[in-house]
Design a protein around this motif. Structure first.
Motif, PDB file in Angstrom:
ATOM      1  N   VAL A   1       0.863  -1.183   0.000  1.00 50.35           N
ATOM      2  CA  VAL A   1       0.000   0.000   0.000  1.00 50.35           C
ATOM      3  C   VAL A   1       0.900   1.234   0.000  1.00 50.35           C
ATOM      4  O   VAL A   1       1.881   1.292   0.741  1.00 50.35           O
ATOM      5  CB  VAL A   1      -0.911   0.029   1.243  1.00 50.35           C
ATOM      6  N   THR A   2       0.562   2.203  -0.839  1.00 53.33           N
ATOM      7  CA  THR A   2       1.308   3.465  -0.872  1.00 53.33           C
ATOM      8  C   THR A   2       0.337   4.617  -0.631  1.00 53.33           C
ATOM      9  O   THR A   2      -0.690   4.712  -1.298  1.00 53.33           O
ATOM     10  CB  THR A   2       2.030   3.656  -2.217  1.00 53.33           C
ATOM     11  N   VAL A   3       0.670   5.460   0.335  1.00 52.88           N
ATOM     12  CA  VAL A   3      -0.109   6.664   0.610  1.00 52.88           C
ATOM     13  C   VAL A   3       0.650   7.838   0.003  1.00 52.88           C
ATOM     14  O   VAL A   3       1.842   8.009   0.247  1.00 52.88           O
ATOM     15  CB  VAL A   3      -0.295   6.878   2.131  1.00 52.88           C
ATOM     16  N   HIS A   4      -0.037   8.620  -0.820  1.00 60.05           N
ATOM     17  CA  HIS A   4       0.559   9.771  -1.513  1.00 60.05           C
ATOM     18  C   HIS A   4      -0.090  11.057  -1.007  1.00 60.05           C
ATOM     19  O   HIS A   4      -1.258  11.068  -0.652  1.00 60.05           O
ATOM     20  CB  HIS A   4       0.279   9.682  -3.022  1.00 60.05           C
ATOM     21  N   TRP A   5       0.672  12.152  -1.040  1.00 63.02           N
ATOM     22  CA  TRP A   5       0.136  13.467  -0.708  1.00 63.02           C
ATOM     23  C   TRP A   5       1.037  14.543  -1.314  1.00 63.02           C
ATOM     24  O   TRP A   5       2.135  14.277  -1.755  1.00 63.02           O
ATOM     25  CB  TRP A   5       0.024  13.654   0.810  1.00 63.02           C
ATOM     26  N   LYS A   6       0.521  15.774  -1.320  1.00 56.02           N
ATOM     27  CA  LYS A   6       1.319  16.945  -1.687  1.00 56.02           C
ATOM     28  C   LYS A   6       1.622  17.717  -0.418  1.00 56.02           C
ATOM     29  O   LYS A   6       0.824  17.724   0.520  1.00 56.02           O
ATOM     30  CB  LYS A   6       0.557  17.838  -2.670  1.00 56.02           C
ATOM     31  N   GLU A   7       2.784  18.394  -0.414  1.00 52.32           N
ATOM     32  CA  GLU A   7       3.197  19.164   0.750  1.00 52.32           C
ATOM     33  C   GLU A   7       3.992  20.378   0.300  1.00 52.32           C
ATOM     34  O   GLU A   7       4.536  20.400  -0.808  1.00 52.32           O
ATOM     35  CB  GLU A   7       4.037  18.304   1.695  1.00 52.32           C
ATOM     36  N   PRO A   8       4.107  21.394   1.163  1.00 51.53           N
ATOM     37  CA  PRO A   8       4.925  22.563   0.816  1.00 51.53           C
ATOM     38  C   PRO A   8       6.387  22.152   0.637  1.00 51.53           C
ATOM     39  O   PRO A   8       6.853  21.227   1.318  1.00 51.53           O
ATOM     40  CB  PRO A   8       4.757  23.487   2.022  1.00 51.53           C
ATOM     41  N   PRO A   9       7.109  22.819  -0.232  1.00 51.93           N
ATOM     42  CA  PRO A   9       8.495  22.424  -0.502  1.00 51.93           C
ATOM     43  C   PRO A   9       9.419  22.536   0.694  1.00 51.93           C
ATOM     44  O   PRO A   9      10.449  21.866   0.743  1.00 51.93           O
ATOM     45  CB  PRO A   9       8.936  23.365  -1.618  1.00 51.93           C
ATOM     46  N   ASP A  10       9.089  23.308   1.708  1.00 55.10           N
ATOM     47  CA  ASP A  10       9.981  23.472   2.858  1.00 55.10           C
ATOM     48  C   ASP A  10       9.589  22.583   4.046  1.00 55.10           C
ATOM     49  O   ASP A  10      10.103  22.744   5.136  1.00 55.10           O
ATOM     50  CB  ASP A  10       9.997  24.928   3.311  1.00 55.10           C
ATOM     51  N   SER A  11       8.721  21.582   3.849  1.00 57.35           N
ATOM     52  CA  SER A  11       8.221  20.791   4.974  1.00 57.35           C
ATOM     53  C   SER A  11       9.242  19.853   5.583  1.00 57.35           C
ATOM     54  O   SER A  11       9.051  19.349   6.665  1.00 57.35           O
ATOM     55  CB  SER A  11       6.975  20.000   4.558  1.00 57.35           C
ATOM     56  N   ARG A  12      10.357  19.596   4.918  1.00 55.80           N
ATOM     57  CA  ARG A  12      11.386  18.702   5.463  1.00 55.80           C
ATOM     58  C   ARG A  12      12.591  19.468   6.003  1.00 55.80           C
ATOM     59  O   ARG A  12      13.569  18.869   6.417  1.00 55.80           O
ATOM     60  CB  ARG A  12      11.860  17.729   4.398  1.00 55.80           C
ATOM     61  N   ASP A  13      12.551  20.767   5.936  1.00 50.87           N
ATOM     62  CA  ASP A  13      13.707  21.569   6.385  1.00 50.87           C
ATOM     63  C   ASP A  13      13.830  21.577   7.889  1.00 50.87           C
ATOM     64  O   ASP A  13      12.971  21.364   8.626  1.00 50.87           O
ATOM     65  CB  ASP A  13      13.585  22.996   5.862  1.00 50.87           C
TER      66      ASP A  13
END
Length: 131
Positions: free
Chosen positions: A119-131
């Protein structure tokens, strides 16, 4: 926005005890999978969807729950053999920052027996969410 995802190998079958599938790779867990945990790095996740690798689904009515909330509509349609099904979250569920979970449940009003692979869960996020 950028795309992100989490992939989980479930490797179980959902079946009544009287109708287990003969699969050496999938343990029968009964009516629901164990919670599959995955991490989301932001509270701003949008446009979520789930891709499910399913085997031998015979009935409509099985559910995919994200953080305890069922997705809307039918989540896994009937199909003989393997299928890869994609379903969107819609407004029914949402992701939160940190640990989230996914559970697949079998419609107990049927005697359907089926298996779940990956199972793969996909989403969109702001580009700075991993900073």
């Amino acid at each position: 926005m950028r795309a992100n995802y989490a992939t989980m190998y479930v490797g179980t079958q959902l079946a009544p005890a009287t109708r287990e599938l003969d699969l050496d790779w999938a343990t029968n867990v009964g009516d629901a999978t164990d919670p599959q945990e995955f991490d989301v790095p932001t509270d701003d996740a949008t446009d979520g969807y789930v891709g499910i690798q399913a085997f031998d689904v015979g009935e409509y009515g099985h559910d995919v729950l994200i953080n305890g909330d069922p997705m809307s509509g039918f989540d896994i349609p009937p199909n003989e053999g393997w299928q890869y099904w994609v379903d969107t979250f819609g407004d029914a569920v949402s992701l939160t920052a940190g640990t989230n979970d996914l559970v697949i449940t079998r419609d107990t009003d049927t005697d359907d027996a089926f298996a779940i692979g990956t199972v793969t869960v996909h989403w969109k996020e702001p580009p700075d969410s991993r900073d």
